[in-house]
Design a protein around this motif. Structure first.
Motif, short mmCIF file in Angstrom:
data_model
loop_
_atom_site.label_atom_id
_atom_site.label_comp_id
_atom_site.label_asym_id
_atom_site.label_seq_id
_atom_site.Cartn_x
_atom_site.Cartn_y
_atom_site.Cartn_z
N VAL A 1 15.42 -6.12 17.20
CA VAL A 1 15.14 -7.54 17.37
C VAL A 1 13.63 -7.77 17.45
O VAL A 1 13.12 -8.77 16.93
CB VAL A 1 15.85 -8.07 18.64
CG1 VAL A 1 15.49 -9.54 18.88
CG2 VAL A 1 17.35 -7.91 18.52
N ASP A 2 12.91 -6.86 18.09
CA ASP A 2 11.46 -7.02 18.23
C ASP A 2 10.77 -7.05 16.86
O ASP A 2 9.89 -7.88 16.64
CB ASP A 2 10.89 -5.87 19.06
CG ASP A 2 11.32 -5.93 20.52
OD1 ASP A 2 11.78 -7.01 20.94
OD2 ASP A 2 11.21 -4.91 21.22
N MET A 3 11.18 -6.16 15.95
CA MET A 3 10.57 -6.15 14.63
C MET A 3 10.93 -7.40 13.84
O MET A 3 10.09 -7.96 13.12
CB MET A 3 10.99 -4.89 13.86
CG MET A 3 10.43 -4.80 12.44
SD MET A 3 8.63 -4.80 12.39
CE MET A 3 8.31 -3.06 12.74
N ILE A 4 12.15 -7.86 13.96
CA ILE A 4 12.56 -9.08 13.26
C ILE A 4 11.75 -10.28 13.75
O ILE A 4 11.28 -11.11 12.96
CB ILE A 4 14.08 -9.32 13.44
CG1 ILE A 4 14.88 -8.22 12.75
CG2 ILE A 4 14.48 -10.69 12.91
CD1 ILE A 4 16.36 -8.26 13.03
N ILE A 5 11.57 -10.36 15.07
CA ILE A 5 10.76 -11.45 15.64
C ILE A 5 9.33 -11.37 15.13
O ILE A 5 8.74 -12.38 14.72
CB ILE A 5 10.80 -11.39 17.18
CG1 ILE A 5 12.19 -11.72 17.70
CG2 ILE A 5 9.77 -12.34 17.78
CD1 ILE A 5 12.35 -11.51 19.19
N LEU A 6 8.75 -10.17 15.15
CA LEU A 6 7.37 -10.01 14.69
C LEU A 6 7.25 -10.32 13.21
O LEU A 6 6.27 -10.96 12.78
CB LEU A 6 6.92 -8.57 14.97
CG LEU A 6 5.45 -8.24 14.72
CD1 LEU A 6 4.56 -9.09 15.62
CD2 LEU A 6 5.18 -6.76 14.96
N TYR B 1 3.59 -0.02 9.25
CA TYR B 1 2.35 -0.75 8.95
C TYR B 1 2.50 -1.54 7.65
O TYR B 1 2.15 -2.73 7.56
CB TYR B 1 1.22 0.26 8.88
CG TYR B 1 -0.15 -0.25 8.46
CD1 TYR B 1 -1.14 -0.45 9.39
CD2 TYR B 1 -0.45 -0.48 7.12
CE1 TYR B 1 -2.40 -0.89 9.02
CE2 TYR B 1 -1.70 -0.92 6.72
CZ TYR B 1 -2.68 -1.11 7.68
OH TYR B 1 -3.91 -1.55 7.29
N SER B 2 3.02 -0.87 6.62
CA SER B 2 3.22 -1.53 5.33
C SER B 2 4.27 -2.63 5.42
O SER B 2 4.15 -3.67 4.77
CB SER B 2 3.65 -0.50 4.27
OG SER B 2 2.65 0.49 4.10
N LEU B 3 5.29 -2.40 6.25
CA LEU B 3 6.32 -3.41 6.43
C LEU B 3 5.75 -4.66 7.07
O LEU B 3 6.03 -5.78 6.65
CB LEU B 3 7.45 -2.85 7.30
CG LEU B 3 8.60 -3.81 7.62
CD1 LEU B 3 9.34 -4.20 6.35
CD2 LEU B 3 9.56 -3.18 8.63
N GLY B 4 4.91 -4.47 8.11
CA GLY B 4 4.28 -5.62 8.74
C GLY B 4 3.36 -6.37 7.80
O GLY B 4 3.34 -7.60 7.77
N GLY B 5 2.59 -5.62 6.99
CA GLY B 5 1.72 -6.27 6.03
C GLY B 5 2.46 -6.98 4.92
O GLY B 5 1.97 -7.96 4.36
N GLY B 6 3.67 -6.52 4.61
CA GLY B 6 4.45 -7.14 3.54
C GLY B 6 5.00 -8.51 3.89
O GLY B 6 5.46 -9.25 2.99
N ALA B 7 4.96 -8.87 5.17
CA ALA B 7 5.47 -10.19 5.56
C ALA B 7 4.55 -11.31 5.10
O ALA B 7 5.01 -12.42 4.83
CB ALA B 7 5.63 -10.24 7.09
N GLY C 1 0.79 -1.22 0.00
CA GLY C 1 0.00 0.00 0.00
C GLY C 1 0.82 1.27 0.00
O GLY C 1 0.28 2.36 0.26
N ILE C 2 2.11 1.16 -0.29
CA ILE C 2 2.97 2.35 -0.25
C ILE C 2 2.58 3.34 -1.33
O ILE C 2 2.52 4.56 -1.11
CB ILE C 2 4.46 1.93 -0.40
CG1 ILE C 2 4.88 1.06 0.79
CG2 ILE C 2 5.35 3.16 -0.49
CD1 ILE C 2 6.30 0.54 0.70
N ILE C 3 2.28 2.83 -2.54
CA ILE C 3 1.95 3.73 -3.66
C ILE C 3 0.68 4.52 -3.35
O ILE C 3 0.63 5.75 -3.52
CB ILE C 3 1.77 2.92 -4.95
CG1 ILE C 3 3.07 2.17 -5.31
CG2 ILE C 3 1.36 3.82 -6.10
CD1 ILE C 3 2.94 1.25 -6.49
#
Length: 547
Positions: free
Chosen positions: A318-323, A449-455, A76-78
């Motif tokens: 580390v928290d973001m990598i784990i998530l 938010y977009s980074l989390g959704g991209g996983a 959703g970045i665009i």
């Protein structure tokens, strides 16, 4: 005298009607309708067999197409960048154009109206069509929307319009969402935020309407699965759903009538439109905004949890990598199950109407999962300091059960699996996005938010294309070899039996359990943070602004 009175009443009625059309609550209603049509990506399982048969794909190729659907629906970045520099109607206009173009081209290919497209063209078409959902989400997102129910809603309209012609479903999701967005294009706009005493009550009314709609859809799905519905009966069901979609409208008129009367009593012009107010920043804030950000500073020296991280600080934490790992394993597996529902049902011998039932169950319970996890996690956090990462861990653990039910293919178990997977998929996202905002702050929330959704599409590529598609095709070729058959060029590759998906979903269940363990590690790391008052800083800011 009488004519003048009638003319005065007509003028008042016209002025009131204009107020309703320009009101914030009618805009909320318009956004609800737009969002109710924005879930075409969740009903891929109904028409995926048509794509596979018409274009002669094997399962790996079909799953690659569905991966680009998932990728488009989560990038959703665009749309976010465009929304920053243009009004919402431009975002919605681009979205409806993309939706119609992408899905209409797919329909032309599946219906044989054009030459067979290359694989990259199909991937591009479905990416464009699915990416339009992010434009709807950006331009018209509201708190209590019908997004989670959109799959079941569109399915009811499909049965009412076209019966069981699943190829025509692709045409429906090309024109219907585009038509609804076009109808309310100029209604959605930026407005001055005005707090009202009863606005929470109104949002609860909208929530109750959506819950009632979910209940009616559930009853219709059960009846349609057990009984044979005629075309007229299906049209009647679609009419009932349409009436319920317009159920919030009386609340809009009632609220606007109350405001109209209060303005008349106050002696102000009831028809005066709301004006957009842009707050000016102080000179110190302007200096801070124009100063170049030193993004390379303190990348590995982040602030305390809950404070505003920079993007690099969050990405490298580390928290973001784990998530991210948890979402990749958890959401990737559920997306694989949702995208393969059509072939799972076919492999296990379910009729076509049962496959649409699976998709509708995923849609309804996905909505209930969103609502349930959002409210329950907030209540448990406020009353018992129950950490949100622990609730995410429990959701992932429950999701393993759904994958195991698919793997063993016990009779009628796919119904339960659809409920579990739909609920878990819906429950994940409020938890994931809340965790991101709580741990890393709100300053760069939209990007994170977009980074989390991209996983989730990353996980879908791993489990859907590389695992499920490969193992399905391997079993299908084995069955053809046992029958002495040879697959010809352009012929689809189908597999029948529980073994088609058993190994794949055992692997997905194991991977989801690993994601559950990884998520529990995040619970351990953040236990002290969630035992404290995580909303203290927001209350402090409010007190500062009031003084």
């Amino acid at each position: 005298m009488v004519a003048a009175e009638i003319r005065q009443r007509c003028v008042c009625a016209g002025t009131f009607f204009r107020q309703v059309l320009l009101s914030r609550w009618f805009m909320v209603f318009s956004c609800l309708l737009i969002m109710s049509m924005s879930g075409a990506g969740y009903i891929f399982g109904i028409y995926s067999n048509d794509i596979k048969t018409a274009l002669g794909y094997d399962q790996t190729t079909l799953n690659l197409v569905s991966f680009f659907k998932d990728l488009g629906g989560n990038i959703g970045i665009i749309s976010g960048v465009i929304n920053e520099i243009t009004p919402p109607w431009v975002v919605l206009a681009i979205g409806l154009t993309m939706n119609f173009t992408g899905y209409f081209m797919i329909w032309l290919a599946v219906a044989g109206r054009t030459a067979k497209p290359q694989l990259w063209q199909m991937c591009l078409y479905i990416f464009i069509g699915a990416n339009s959902q992010t434009f709807s989400n950006t331009g018209a997102l509201v708190t209590c929307g019908f997004t989670g129910l959109s799959g079941a809603i569109i399915t009811q309209f499909f049965r009412g319009f076209y019966g069981n012609d699943s190829t025509s479903l692709i045409l429906l999701i090309a024109w219907l969402p585009a038509a609804v967005s076009f109808l309310f294009l100029r209604i959605v706009r930026l407005m001055k935020p005005i707090r009202q005493e009863n606005e929470l009550h109104l949002f609860y009314n909208l929530l109750f309407v959506s819950l009632g709609l979910a209940g009616v859809l559930m009853v219709l799905i059960i009846l349609q699965n057990e009984l044979v519905f005629t075309k007229a009966a299906s049209a009647g069901c679609a009419t009932v759903v349409l009436i319920l979609l317009f159920a919030p409208l009386p609340f809009v008129f009632r609220e606007e009538l109350r405001l109209w009367r209060s303005k008349k009593l106050a002696g102000t012009d009831p028809s005066s439109p709301l004006q957009l107010v842009v707050e000016s920043s102080t000179p110190s804030e302007q200096l801070q905004q124009h100063s170049p950000p030193r993004w390379w500073r303190d990348v590995f020296n982040p602030p305390e949890r809950g404070e505003d991280y920079t993007i690099l600080q969050a990405v490298c934490s580390v928290d973001m990598i784990i998530l991210f790992i948890s979402v990749t394993f958890g959401a990737g597996g559920t997306l694989t199950a949702i995208d393969n529902l059509g072939q799972i049902g076919e492999a296990l011998g379910y009729p076509t109407k049962s496959i649409s039932t699976f998709v509708s169950l995923v849609s309804i319970w996905g909505y209930l999962g969103r609502v349930g996890s959002g409210f329950s996690s907030e209540i448990f956090l406020a009353k018992y300091r129950f950490p949100r990462p622990l609730m995410l861990t429990l959701v992932l653990l429950l999701c393993c059960t759904g994958h195991i039910l698919i793997a063993f293919g016990v009779p009628y178990s796919i119904y339960a699996a659809s409920v579990i997977i739909g609920f878990c998929f819906g429950a994940m996202w409020p938890l994931i996005f809340a965790i991101i905002s709580e741990l890393f702050g709100l300053k760069y929330y939209s990007t994170l938010y977009s980074l989390g959704g991209g996983a989730s599409p990353l996980g879908a590529y791993i489990f859907n294309v590389k695992v499920t598609g490969y193992l399905y095709d391997k079993e299908a070729r084995k069955q053809m070899a046992e029958k002495g058959l040879v697959r010809h060029a352009g012929q689809d590759l189908s597999c029948i039996g529980v073994h088609c998906y058993r190994m794949a979903f055992l692997i997905i269940a194991a991977a989801t359990f690993v994601g559950c363990l990884v998520s529990f590690f995040l619970v351990i790391r953040t236990r002290k943070f969630y035992k404290g008052d995580i909303y203290k800083k927001f209350r402090a800011k409010e007190d500062t602004q009031e003084t």
